[in-house]
Design a protein around this motif. Structure first.
Motif, PDB file in Angstrom:
ATOM      1  N   ARG A  50      34.472  41.385  34.381  1.00  0.00           N
ATOM      2  CA  ARG A  50      33.726  40.315  33.712  1.00  0.00           C
ATOM      3  C   ARG A  50      33.328  40.683  32.291  1.00  0.00           C
ATOM      4  N   ALA A  51      34.167  41.412  31.604  1.00  0.00           N
ATOM      5  CA  ALA A  51      33.923  41.637  30.177  1.00  0.00           C
ATOM      6  C   ALA A  51      34.350  40.413  29.387  1.00  0.00           C
ATOM      7  N   SER A  52      33.723  40.247  28.242  1.00  0.00           N
ATOM      8  CA  SER A  52      34.093  39.207  27.294  1.00  0.00           C
ATOM      9  C   SER A  52      34.451  39.885  25.989  1.00  0.00           C
ATOM     10  N   GLU A  78      38.816  39.830  36.012  1.00  0.00           N
ATOM     11  CA  GLU A  78      38.042  38.676  35.542  1.00  0.00           C
ATOM     12  C   GLU A  78      37.505  38.875  34.132  1.00  0.00           C
ATOM     13  N   ASN A  79      38.228  39.610  33.344  1.00  0.00           N
ATOM     14  CA  ASN A  79      37.849  39.814  31.951  1.00  0.00           C
ATOM     15  C   ASN A  79      38.466  38.732  31.069  1.00  0.00           C
ATOM     16  N   LEU A  80      37.781  38.430  29.989  1.00  0.00           N
ATOM     17  CA  LEU A  80      38.237  37.422  29.031  1.00  0.00           C
ATOM     18  C   LEU A  80      38.586  38.081  27.698  1.00  0.00           C
ATOM     19  N   LYS A  99      42.960  38.293  37.833  1.00  0.00           N
ATOM     20  CA  LYS A  99      42.182  37.148  37.340  1.00  0.00           C
ATOM     21  C   LYS A  99      41.692  37.320  35.904  1.00  0.00           C
ATOM     22  N   ASN A 100      42.387  38.102  35.128  1.00  0.00           N
ATOM     23  CA  ASN A 100      42.019  38.239  33.724  1.00  0.00           C
ATOM     24  C   ASN A 100      42.583  37.074  32.914  1.00  0.00           C
ATOM     25  N   THR A 101      41.968  36.837  31.762  1.00  0.00           N
ATOM     26  CA  THR A 101      42.321  35.702  30.912  1.00  0.00           C
ATOM     27  C   THR A 101      42.597  36.179  29.494  1.00  0.00           C
ATOM     28  N   THR A 126      43.574  34.318  25.987  1.00  0.00           N
ATOM     29  CA  THR A 126      43.783  32.976  25.453  1.00  0.00           C
ATOM     30  C   THR A 126      43.345  32.870  23.999  1.00  0.00           C
ATOM     31  N   ASN A 159      47.062  36.608  39.639  1.00  0.00           N
ATOM     32  CA  ASN A 159      46.386  35.496  38.967  1.00  0.00           C
ATOM     33  C   ASN A 159      45.842  35.842  37.589  1.00  0.00           C
ATOM     34  N   ASN A 160      46.572  36.612  36.849  1.00  0.00           N
ATOM     35  CA  ASN A 160      46.221  36.758  35.433  1.00  0.00           C
ATOM     36  C   ASN A 160      46.758  35.560  34.668  1.00  0.00           C
ATOM     37  N   TYR A 161      46.065  35.225  33.589  1.00  0.00           N
ATOM     38  CA  TYR A 161      46.285  33.935  32.924  1.00  0.00           C
ATOM     39  C   TYR A 161      46.400  34.140  31.430  1.00  0.00           C
ATOM     40  N   ALA A 208      47.222  31.960  27.970  1.00  0.00           N
ATOM     41  CA  ALA A 208      47.461  30.608  27.454  1.00  0.00           C
ATOM     42  C   ALA A 208      47.167  30.554  25.966  1.00  0.00           C
ATOM     43  N   ARG A 247      50.102  33.385  35.088  1.00  0.00           N
ATOM     44  CA  ARG A 247      50.466  32.201  34.316  1.00  0.00           C
ATOM     45  C   ARG A 247      50.727  32.631  32.875  1.00  0.00           C
TER      46      ARG A 247
END
Lengths: 394, 394, 394
Positions: free
Chosen positions: A253-255, A277-279, A310-312, A314, A344-346, A348, A370
């Protein structure tokens, strides 16, 4: 003047000049604070001013009181690397300045400042709201890449701590600029950390650390930011360069947003050991070839390396510009983003530009990544069919 | 007190009152510093405090020492424009305040502060880690749009410089608030620059300048931020208004993210003269009609204007709201983003809202622009077939 | 020393010890300032220093002069909630520290600091560039969720104001930490507000407020940030937790970007009462279950709740992780984003991860919402056909 205000240059209790050993003087001031503040409800701490000057530190400072604020009049950075590579005969000044502390321990220790209080349970030892502000810690002599280098550390927190602040500081020519173990809500903002081995290391585990608006200029052997077991780390608005390397090990959960990231090496951001779950959003990544050599990572490692779920990623720009003869392994296409493992890494709305063919790579073990408007068909190297692609049209 | 700490109101060496000419006093302090700090390794600089008060500056300050920190007790902003448009008979105060310097040079110069050191090679002249903090520079008299206006400049750096800091400052009623030539890693943060012709100008060339967390409130004749030949500029977290205009000329790898941008005029961000690989992400753009008139740009110029390659525009909101009779040229649809020239520019995930039909325009000369979820079919005006469109569904 | 510099511990004019009643002392200092600064053009204000110490405040401070800077030596936070839940017999310190003010009004008022100046027209009363910096306001006794709690307010601005600054402050155990009515361009940065009912409330109406780089740690009864009729609010780079709740009522053109948002409750961002054209970009949203209970919102309210037009949600990570038995109403899928009302809202490039089935919900009344790469088909619950969907592939 209240008796909670100290000036290292005027305090009558010092038994040594602060220019000879500012560490000894600050330790004596801390002892004085402790002699005056003696109960649970009479310990507001104090402020210790360091006026502009060149100070030597021979003795490590040990801080075991909360709320202490040590404050100077500027980070005083001067590039010692440029100096050491130049003819300086005609230079006006050749040292860093402002409130400038030369770290020259002769006490057998490696740290200029150790923040530590022993005691059990943990809450007894926990130190609150200590502030380092606007002075310069200088390792004096060093050579690239500064790690292990002279082995010196600027500030090391080794007790659990809450709401500490590192603001406006300068660090130069240190193996480790700043280490904080067991941090809860530290605020690391507006610092100038340059020509060090590692800039910021959050060891043990941390909660909601905030690292914002800094210059972090590390060489290639260490880290710009290293965090282990970090929950909720915020990294925003920093300019990080030379060998930008932000590494999270089991960090969740890092941003990491709105940063300017430049490096001569791969691994600008690495999410390792199941970091999830990092952004990573709205960052500018730039990769060039220049000063320094390192075999620590090759170009298959990725400018961004993801091992977790679940990392993002973008809204970033990736700008790769390395002569093909300098890419390793030879003859390979460099990797911009490597999804090494996880589900489920994303990705975009990322824009990849490169002087050579460059790839987003999905490892065979990965699932359900994705890749949406983040790579052209030619830029994707998927080693698994278990992914979803909406190609950037081309 | 260490002899590196000066207070303009108490320093015994001054031959004039700081309230009469603070410029002369600071020049005398600098001379005193230079008389005491005489070798390459004994020049830590000094701090000069400016307590709250109204000071006149008749003589330009020339700073030719590194590490100087000039520090007041607040930016002291008061809107002189509102004052000059109001009946102020019943006002309690009618001047800016805090550490308030009225720029009233009678010495033939236009600058309040000039940072300059002559010498060759460049490294001799290079000045390090100078700090301006928490005081107010006031041009005293001015009228919109302040440029050329009274012709006054707040601070001008004209020697190469490294790691300088402009923090917490106030600037008001100046033609040019802050000019930095030849900057390496300047830190411009938390300032309040308002009612000036141009707010921040990075001239010559710059490296990794960082402009964060400021209020920049310029009128329509100059620039909020102007940078020429800037490499790696970071512009983050600023609120920029009235006539927001960020212009890069031959600027590469800038990161312009998380800013709040408001203007009564076109050209909120302009990337000119082959500015490439810049990132514009997570910004809020608002265009209204109101105070001021200007023929500098018409509405075909674009809220964002791109002349260069490989730039990225992603995750922004564009909010256009101008009465149709105020749009120029009359009868035309206004341009939100104009890709004027260049290859491989990338727009993704932007949201355009407007009170009138508004367009993303791709010039006939452009190639391979991507417009992805950034315009409806009706909002795209492509003058070339050499582009790729994924329309926002409508 | 200039007569515009005061130290609460040494000022000879005080008729009471600042440790007994710092409020009375500061009021006396303000009276002294006003007795010396008596014309429209001779009111630069002053700086009031609060050295480290434990001070009681029995009397509310009323600030009716512009440009006043009240400044301490640190925010001095110590978690009083952890303290009150612990055996503290062996703790070294049990109070907050640094420049620590215990809010203990015995004067019938609830505020520690009231900023207010009466007079008409509004410009007469308007107060400029007041600064609160680096001290601690402590409500002393409180219990969760702190609202209505002890009813105490830290700082309340009740006159129109321009360019005020709240920087580096600590607030703890207050019902309302900071209230600003009628704000124009306030700068709220680098504060530590924790264990309060509500952290920041912008009442009446505000223009271009800037809230950046803060820790805001509120409980579940109030708000992290509440703003009514705000135009152009900027919220960037903050870490907001425990019960992150940013609520805009009739707020337009806000930019909420690059924040780290954590909550045990729904409603992390709510755009209410026709709040329009706001940008929510590059934020990390985390929802967990833990400390505290509240029936204020159920999980159908949304982590993000939108009632207005033309808003933009892009580039965010939503991470939901609540045991299914703790989701309300029981058996329902929680809502990540609820578009409750309005036209032309736009969601793009958002990544939703959840331990349970979670939804983006479009109310039946909504029109033309775009949901682009922001939900899989299964994650969209559209109660109207009047929308556009580009599903995240799955």
């Amino acid at each position: 003047m209240a008796d909670t205000v100290y000036d290292v240059t005027t305090w009558a209790g010092a038994t040594v000049s602060p220019y000879v050993d500012i560490g000894a003087v600050i330790n004596q001031i801390i002892a004085d604070i402790k002699s005056k503040q003696t109960t649970q409800t009479t310990r507001p701490g104090a402020v210790i001013y360091i006026p502009p000057g060149h100070y030597d530190l021979l003795t490590r400072v040990v801080i075991d009181v909360s709320f202490l604020q040590i404050k100077g009049a500027g980070h005083g950075f001067l590039s010692e690397a440029i100096r050491d590579e130049s003819q300086t005969g005609s230079w006006v000044e050749t040292l860093p300045g402002a409130s400038h502390i030369r770290v020259r321990n002769n006490d057998g220790h490696n740290e200029a400042f150790l923040v530590s209080r022993t005691g059990a349970p943990a809450t007894v030892g926990r130190l609150n709201s200590i502030v380092f502000q606007d002075f310069c810690l200088d390792g004096v002599n060093a050579s690239k890449p500064y790690l292990p280098g002279n082995g010196k550390t600027g500030i090391s927190f080794q007790s659990d701590n809450d709401a500490v602040r590192i603001e406006g500081m300068g660090f130069v020519y240190l193996a480790h600029a700043l280490i904080i173990k067991g941090a809860d809500a530290p605020n690391i903002t507006n610092n100038f950390i340059a020509e060090c081995g590692s800039s910021i290391e959050l060891t043990g585990a941390s909660q909601v650390a905030k690292i914002t608006n800094n210059f972090l200029i590390s060489a290639w052997a260490g880290y710009s930011i290293f965090a282990e077991n970090a929950e909720g780390l915020q990294i925003c608005g920093n300019t990080i360069l030379w060998a930008c390397n932000i590494t999270l090990s089991s960090g969740n959960r890092a941003s990491i947003t709105s940063n300017k990231l430049l490096s001569n090496f791969p691994s600008q951001i690495a999410l390792l050991n199941n970091s999830s779950e990092n952004l990573i959003s709205a960052n500018h990544f730039r990769r060039v070839h220049g000063d320094g050599t390192s075999t620590r990572f090759d170009d298959k490692f990725g400018m961004v390396h993801i091992a977790g779920n679940k990392n993002t990623v973008t809204g970033n720009q990736f700008s790769f510009d390395v002569p093909s003869q300098n890419i390793t392994p030879a003859g390979q296409d460099p990797t911009i983003v490597l999804v090494k493992s996880g589900d489920n890494n994303y990705l975009a709305s990322n824009h990849i530009t490169s002087n050579v063919a460059a790839k987003v790579v999905l490892d065979a073990s990965t699932t359900a990544t994705r890749v949406l408007h983040s790579a052209t068909t030619a830029q994707l190297d998927a080693l698994t069919t278990n992914h979803f692609m909406v190609a950037t049209p081309s």
